[in-house]
Design a protein around this motif. Structure first.
Motif, short mmCIF file in Angstrom:
data_model
loop_
_atom_site.label_atom_id
_atom_site.label_comp_id
_atom_site.label_asym_id
_atom_site.label_seq_id
_atom_site.Cartn_x
_atom_site.Cartn_y
_atom_site.Cartn_z
N ALA B 199 35.17 2.49 17.53
CA ALA B 199 35.80 3.07 16.34
C ALA B 199 37.28 2.70 16.27
O ALA B 199 37.94 2.51 17.29
CB ALA B 199 35.65 4.58 16.36
N ALA B 200 37.78 2.63 15.04
CA ALA B 200 39.20 2.32 14.84
C ALA B 200 40.09 3.45 15.33
O ALA B 200 41.20 3.23 15.81
CB ALA B 200 39.47 2.03 13.36
N HIS B 201 39.63 4.69 15.18
CA HIS B 201 40.46 5.84 15.55
C HIS B 201 39.60 6.90 16.25
O HIS B 201 38.42 7.02 15.95
CB HIS B 201 41.07 6.53 14.32
N THR B 202 40.26 7.66 17.10
CA THR B 202 39.61 8.86 17.64
C THR B 202 40.67 9.96 17.72
O THR B 202 41.88 9.67 17.77
CB THR B 202 39.04 8.65 19.06
N LEU B 203 40.23 11.18 17.71
CA LEU B 203 41.16 12.28 18.01
C LEU B 203 40.37 13.42 18.62
O LEU B 203 39.15 13.50 18.49
CB LEU B 203 41.93 12.73 16.76
N ARG B 204 41.10 14.28 19.31
CA ARG B 204 40.44 15.43 19.93
C ARG B 204 41.20 16.71 19.64
O ARG B 204 42.42 16.70 19.47
CB ARG B 204 40.25 15.20 21.42
N VAL B 397 37.27 17.25 10.27
CA VAL B 397 37.27 16.39 9.07
C VAL B 397 38.67 16.40 8.45
O VAL B 397 39.20 15.34 8.06
CB VAL B 397 36.21 16.86 8.05
N ASP B 398 39.29 17.56 8.40
CA ASP B 398 40.65 17.62 7.86
C ASP B 398 41.64 16.85 8.72
O ASP B 398 42.56 16.22 8.21
CB ASP B 398 41.11 19.09 7.76
N ARG B 399 41.44 16.91 10.02
CA ARG B 399 42.34 16.17 10.91
C ARG B 399 42.18 14.67 10.70
O ARG B 399 43.16 13.91 10.75
CB ARG B 399 42.07 16.56 12.37
N VAL B 400 40.94 14.24 10.45
CA VAL B 400 40.70 12.83 10.15
C VAL B 400 41.47 12.44 8.89
O VAL B 400 42.18 11.43 8.86
CB VAL B 400 39.18 12.57 9.98
N ALA B 401 41.34 13.26 7.85
CA ALA B 401 42.03 12.97 6.59
C ALA B 401 43.54 12.89 6.82
O ALA B 401 44.22 12.00 6.31
CB ALA B 401 41.71 14.06 5.57
N GLN B 402 44.03 13.83 7.62
CA GLN B 402 45.46 13.87 7.89
C GLN B 402 45.93 12.62 8.63
O GLN B 402 46.94 12.02 8.27
CB GLN B 402 45.75 15.13 8.72
N ASN B 773 41.61 25.66 7.31
CA ASN B 773 42.17 24.42 6.79
C ASN B 773 43.37 24.67 5.89
O ASN B 773 44.35 23.92 5.92
CB ASN B 773 41.09 23.64 6.03
N ALA B 774 43.30 25.72 5.10
CA ALA B 774 44.42 26.02 4.20
C ALA B 774 45.67 26.38 5.01
O ALA B 774 46.78 25.89 4.71
CB ALA B 774 44.05 27.17 3.27
N VAL B 775 45.51 27.20 6.03
CA VAL B 775 46.67 27.61 6.83
C VAL B 775 47.25 26.40 7.56
O VAL B 775 48.47 26.19 7.58
CB VAL B 775 46.28 28.73 7.82
N ASN B 776 46.37 25.59 8.11
CA ASN B 776 46.87 24.40 8.81
C ASN B 776 47.52 23.40 7.85
O ASN B 776 48.47 22.72 8.22
CB ASN B 776 45.74 23.77 9.63
N ASP B 777 47.01 23.34 6.63
CA ASP B 777 47.64 22.49 5.62
C ASP B 777 49.04 23.01 5.30
O ASP B 777 49.98 22.25 5.13
CB ASP B 777 46.76 22.46 4.37
#
Lengths: 285, 806, 175
Positions: B199-204, B397-402, B773-777
């Motif tokens: 994969a091009a990216h990963t995160l944890r 999913v939100d972290r991916v978008a970010q 997600n809203a709070v983290n946004d």
């Protein structure tokens, strides 16, 4: 459910009430009952003689010279319904925001809340900010205690087992006030409260008072002497000084089920500033 | 078809998609809640309202220690207290009741298990475990006597933290286990390692959901009465009266025919009133001893002992530049407390099974560990682990978008399972149907998503913390778990009286959700009669056919489905009779508006024909079906337990889903979150009664909001629960909430007879994830995340404090 | 164990202090003899048999036990029964009956402002109290008026819709 052989008393004089309390192995005064009854129901408080204030003639709000007297049976709703100008605006603002809906405003009393002295309640800091004196009667007579001395610790007040707080005596001043509190949600009791008062002084200027509730076990008066006696401006410098004074004044921090002391310490400054902003607004209008 | 609920739109004629035909009831009609007038006037009778002669009251002494050996229990002083009728210790109860049968025994799934008695005998495993009981004339007297029971304990080392419980030297909760892991559930597809490598990216991330429960306004309660005939009548606030009856028979060693369980009107269920509690057999034993009815009511603080949901996700995601998610890894640690016999532990299984949610991700490796500790056991809680999964899935999913600088809505669309790929298999589910893009379109419009993003730019410009949250929820429903009494089918009887009135006796129950109204609508529609003539009977095991009660949003699918089949049988018999009486072909008759009408316009009242069946059958030889009653069992077609060619099974048949968008502002000084707007659209298949379905969705959303922001059942360092009242356990109230706007999309399930997918549970999970997600946004400008729920003021301020000052 | 008993415990030989409470409930004079330790909610339910008033938390938080006492809405778990001597009380049973519902009850049925019904008496009393004080309540007024009453089923939205509906109807109905 209440597990003791509780006896209910509704005496017609304070003297009788004090005698009942003095003679009881375990007596308690019921004002509104909003705190005491659930504690008895859960057996957190064991009471044998419950003395109700309903017949003591202490359900009035009255003007007495330059003070207003608020009886032990006066509810938040009665404060809200008092005729214009009789009670300080700070009390009205506080009463309007009491948690628990109209029912608790109808049932809870200011004196009851003061006597319980939960750090997480609205009343203590407001009474300190208003420089309230509590009128106390016991079997050995009456005495008066300033609010700042009445609150001795979390849930601890200067009141003997045979004594009743009969009235709050609040200096009547045509000043302005500001009130702010932090709750985590509507269900939450107040985490930190701030009550600010500008009382007109005899020389035509203002005397400012600020008290912080909830941050420590007792309400903390914060010195606002640096504001002088003139109309203040809440600029960055003043705000910084207020924050500093709040932090310098806070003693041992209070923690409970809802928030640790470190949180209260951090939010106390901002809440104090909110109260001052409201005060500023009221003084401008 | 779109259903929109907002104050301005309630009068919209589009709201009634199935136009009503006279007094007939079409699917989709807004029939008022049955018995509403009784409930509104205080005539509804709940458990504590049942009046029985010579009733006595039980109180339970609970362990003050998280882990201790019981040396001795002395009841003498308690027995001398006023009003006390009897008192009982665990040792005394041993011969009177066997272990409390599990709601779903882990042993059936091939796992370890443990036995729990109605009163602890040798050891206590958590603060609050029942140790002894008192029965007295009044509850006051029973409670007063508790403090005169003397229990000697040998205090043992305890562990309440799930990671500490995994340590080799940790105190073991069950001495005959070699560690503290109940079950390790694994769900995998594809080649996850290869996908991560390529994969091009990963995160944890590490994402933690707190211990909290459902707190119905009515707590639990039970009343046991033994008749002179040896029959035990058990009134209980139970969601599953029949399985409870079976389990009481097992525990008490009484023939099942000698037990009648009557589930009273419930003041809310939400999983809290699944059975398996020690107090169930306990009141039966106490009643047997005193020879009088015994009632026990759960106190509010007792109810706060019951745990649920506490899990940590150690999650990793692999993704491409365009936002395509190619793989997930997740290790879930679920702190399920001291197991107990209730329904809670299964939530750890479901939290893993729910992966990869609504997304077409072909590589994943998810493992869920159910870890036992010295906290009180879980019971089921609305969401049942799906809220935990949704939080982890949607946050990543939100972290991916970010990470990619993409819009979170776009990343979701990029990964949705396309609507033409259903039925769609994952490792342990076959998704029935869905149109996720359609739901997303509707919620984006309803929320005014684009405008919210514009508002965000301007509010952020003022230095304020404004967040927009997006989440999508997939809710597996109607679970079927062979091997124990937790099944995905149910049974109903339809019975027509000589008067033409209709009775439906069903094995599903309603804890206040309104399925009785929906089931009546289905039957009324089939028989062409007014819904007012249909009465639904639930909850009494002597009245209704054996059924599995209320769980997993199953009631309309299987209660409604089985009632429909039974109604068709009865209708056939009525048609046969009407055909004879009106000399027409039975197949050509129409049933509508309380009339049965022939092709040439002759008609008879439904009630006349019903009466004729009872009064004329046999006498008129062609009328040879003299009885208007049928009992049918129904389960969806998508319960798959025989492994397919890839070894896959699917214990859940239907998959409602919903999209959620919220906006919040976070106070930078205090961390307190203010919810500003909330919009959500759900798709639960065919809707029988939009009013009831909306009510379920609203309630679920707010339950999710409460869990995301305030509700929590923490423990202190001494292993004791901290929250005992609603002043500690912060429930949502009206001033906390904005107007909530909802809409609906209907994608019927091809596998259920009504096309329904189930409503009730859906919304909790989406709301938890959406608020997170809203709070983290909102916190994004500070470069911090808040991944420990709930996102209360102190938690969020803690996250803010980790920001690097500019 | 020792037989000494802590202060406040009930002694077997002690008489349980009791009172006769006389009051007006739903327009009917009622009287009941009960121990002083009885809560008003217990008096209403167990002595007077009015089970429509519910006890959800016994801590004054949930509002399910709300009744009207002398014109003020009151959480009856926070009142000792003998303190209700001489009062006039309305319980949910006194608001309306099937076939003759109170307009607020009608609105709650029409807008589906309840599910399990357990908290409902409190929601009804809070709504009636609001409409007694405000003819045309704002959204904030409505949310504030319901702040003392927890509902777990509805998420409040349909309760709020019910209150709006009741307000509109009450405003339209001439006295």
């Amino acid at each position: 459910m209440i597990r003791t052989n509780l006896r209910y008393h509704a005496p017609f004089s304070v003297e009788d009430a004090c005698r009942i309390l003095a003679a009881s192995e375990s007596g308690a005064v019921i004002g509104g009952g909003t705190v005491l009854l659930p504690r008895m129901t859960r057996d957190e408080r064991s009471v044998l003689d419950a003395v109700h204030v309903r017949n003591l003639g202490l359900s009035e709000i009255e003007q007495a010279g330059d003070t207003v007297l608020i009886g032990a049976g006066v509810t938040y709703t009665e404060v809200l319904e008092a005729r214009e100008g009789l009670v300080p605006s700070l009390l009205t603002t506080m009463a309007r925001g009491i948690t628990g809906g109209a029912q608790i405003r109808n049932q809870g009393t200011l004196v009851g809340s003061a006597a319980y002295a939960n750090p997480g309640s609205d009343v203590p800091a407001v009474l300190v900010a208003l420089d309230t004196t509590l009128l106390i009667q016991g079997t050995r007579g009456t005495r008066e205690v300033r609010a700042a001395q009445f609150f001795r610790g979390p849930f601890v007040v200067d009141l003997g087992p045979d004594e009743i707080v009969t009235q709050l005596s609040i200096p009547h001043a045509e000043g302005a006030s500001g009130y702010a509190k932090l709750k985590l949600s509507e269900s939450s009791w107040p985490i930190v409260t701030a009550a600010a008062v500008a009382a007109p002084s005899t020389d035509g200027g203002w005397r400012y008072r600020l008290a912080i509730g909830g941050a420590c076990g007792v309400p903390i008066p914060v010195d606002l002497g640096f504001l002088g006696r003139d109309r203040f401006e809440l600029d960055a410098e003043t705000a910084g000084q207020v924050r500093q004074n709040v932090q310098d004044t806070l003693g041992e921090l209070w923690s409970d089920e809802l928030a640790p002391g470190s949180y209260r310490q951090q939010v106390a400054g901002p809440i104090a500033l909110k109260a001052l902003a409201h005060l500023d607004q009221e003084m401008s209008s | 078809m779109t259903l929109t609920h907002s104050p301005a739109a309630t009068a919209n004629p589009d709201l009634d998609p199935g136009q009503s035909a006279g007094s007939n009831v079409e699917h989709g009609e807004r029939v008022r809640r049955k018995d509403g007038d009784l409930i509104l006037t205080g005539r509804g009778r709940y458990l504590d309202d049942i009046e029985l002669p010579r009733l006595t009251h039980a109180a339970v002494l609970r362990s003050p220690h998280p882990h201790a050996r019981i040396i001795s229990v002395n009841l003498d002083a308690a027995l001398r207290m006023p009003g006390v009728v009897t008192a009982l210790s665990g040792g005394q109860a041993m011969p009177l009741a066997g272990p409390v049968p599990h709601y779903y025994d882990p042993a059936v799934a091939g796992e370890r298990t443990a036995e729990f008695r109605c009163l602890a005998v040798e050891k206590v495993l958590y603060v609050g475990q029942p140790v002894a009981a008192v029965v007295a004339e009044t509850l006051h007297e029973a409670e007063a006597a508790l403090k005169f029971i003397e229990v000697d304990y040998e205090v043992l080392p305890f562990v309440t933290d799930e990671l500490a419980a995994l340590e080799p030297g940790a105190p073991r909760i069950f001495e005959d286990w070699d560690d503290n892991v109940l079950i390790r559930s694994a769900f995998a597809e594809g080649d996850t390692d290869a996908a991560f490598a390529g994969a091009a990216h990963t995160l944890r991330e590490e994402i933690r959901i707190q211990r909290y429960n459902t707190a119905p306004m009515e707590t639990r309660g039970y009343i046991a009465t033994w008749g002179l005939d040896g029959v035990l009548t058990f009134h209980g606030s139970s969601q599953n009266p029949h399985p409870l009856r079976s389990n009481l028979a097992t525990s008490l060693g009484v023939p099942e025919t000698k037990i009648r369980v009557v589930a009273a009107r419930l003041g809310g269920g939400f999983g809290h009133k699944f059975h398996g509690y020690p107090e169930e057999p306990l009141v039966c034993v106490l009643s047997k001893i005193v020879g009088r009815p015994v009632q026990w009511l759960e106190t509010r603080s007792d109810s706060m002992l019951v745990g649920a949901r506490e899990m940590v996700h150690h999650i990793e995601v692999a993704f491409e530049d365009d936002g395509e998610i190619v793989a997930w890894r997740n290790l879930i640690h679920a702190n399920i407390g001291a197991l107990g016999s209730m329904a809670g532990w299964g939530m750890s299984f479901v939290a893993g099974m729910a992966f990869p949610g609504p997304y077409r991700v072909k590589n994943y490796d998810v493992t869920s560990l159910a870890i036992v500790t010295n906290k009180a056991p879980w019971n089921g809680a609305r969401g049942y682990g799906k809220e935990s999964a949704a939080l982890a899935i949607e946050r990543t999913v939100d972290r991916v978008a970010q990470e990619l600088g993409l819009d979170p809505v776009q990343v979701r669309r990029r990964n949705f399972i396309p609507s033409d790929e259903f039925p769609y298999w994952t490792a342990a589910k076959r998704l029935d149907s869905g149109n996720y893009d359609g739901v997303m379109d509707k919620v984006v419009e309803l929320a005014g998503y684009d405008a919210l993003r514009l508002e965000q730019v301007s509010v952020r410009g003022e230095g304020r913390l404004f967040g927009v949250g997006v989440a999508f929820e997939l809710t597996p429903e109607g679970g079927d778990f062979p091997g124990d009494l937790v099944r995905g089918f149910d049974t109903s009887t339809v019975r027509v009286d000589p008067s033409g009135d209709v009775r439906v006796l069903t094995g599903v129950t309603s804890p206040g959700t309104g399925n009785e109204t929906g089931i009546a609508q289905v039957v009324a529609r089939e028989l062409g009669v007014s819904v007012d003539t249909v009465t639904v009977y639930q909850g009494d095991t002597d009245v209704s056919p054996y059924g599995y009660g209320n769980a997993s949003s199953r009631s309309m699918n299987v209660g409604g489905g089985s009632a429909l089949l039974a109604a068709r049988d009865v209708k056939e018999r009525l048609a046969l009779a009407a055909g004879v009486l009106m000399e027409d072909d039975p197949a050509a008759l129409t049933f509508a508006d309380g009339w049965i009408t022939t092709t040439n316009g002759h008609r008879m009242r439904f009630s006349e024909v019903a009466r004729a069946v009872f009064t004329q059958s046999i006498a008129i030889p062609a009328m040879n079906q003299p009885q208007l009653e049928s009992t049918r069992t129904y389960g969806p077609d998508n319960l798959l337990h025989v492994p397919d060619e890839h070894g896959r099974v699917s214990p859940y048949p239907t998959y409602p889903n919903s999209g959620h968008i919220a906006s919040v502002e976070v106070d930078r000084d205090t961390g307190v979150v203010r919810l500003l707007s909330y919009a959500a659209v759900d798709d639960c298949g065919t809707v029988i009664n939009p009013t009831m379905v909306e009510g379920q969705f609203f309630g679920a959303i707010v339950m999710g909001i409460g869990g995301a922001l305030w509700e929590e059942l923490p423990y202190d360092n001494s292993g004791r629960p901290v929250a005992g009242t609603f002043k500690h356990y912060l429930m949502p109230r009206t001033p906390d909430l904005p107007e909530i706007r909802i809409g609906s999309q209907v994608t019927p399930s091809p596998f259920t007879i009504l096309g329904t997918k189930g409503a009730g549970e859906g919304g909790v999970a989406g709301a938890v994830a959406c608020i997170a997600n809203a709070v983290n946004d909102a916190l994004r400008p500070l470069g911090v995340t808040a991944h420990q729920m709930p996102l209360s003021g102190p938690r969020v301020l803690e996250a803010i404090n980790t920001a690097v000052p500019l | 164990m020792s037989t000494t008993q802590p202060p406040g415990s009930a002694h077997a030989h002690d008489e349980l202090p009791s009172s006769t409470v006389t009051l007006i409930v739903n327009d009917q004079p009622r009287s009941a003899r009960c121990p002083d330790r009885t809560l008003l909610v217990e008096l209403i339910r167990d002595e007077l048999g009015l089970f429509g008033t519910h006890a959800g938390c016994l801590n004054g938080d949930c509002g399910a036990c709300t009744v009207n006492v002398d014109g003020r809405i009151t959480k009856s778990c926070l009142v000792l029964a003998p303190a209700a001597e001489g009062t006039t009380i309305t319980t949910v049973e006194g608001l309306g009956e099937p076939g003759a519902l109170h307009p607020v009850q009608e609105a709650f049925w029409e807008k589906d402002g309840f599910q399990c019904g357990f908290c409902l008496p409190g929601q009804l009393f809070a709504t009636i109290d609001l409409l007694d004080h405000e003819d045309a309540p704002s959204d904030d007024d409505i949310r504030g008026a319901l702040a003392g009453n927890i509902c777990r089923c509805t998420g409040y939205q349909k309760i709020i819709d019910s209150v709006r509906c009741a307000a509109e109807r009450t405003a339209r109905t001439p006295d």
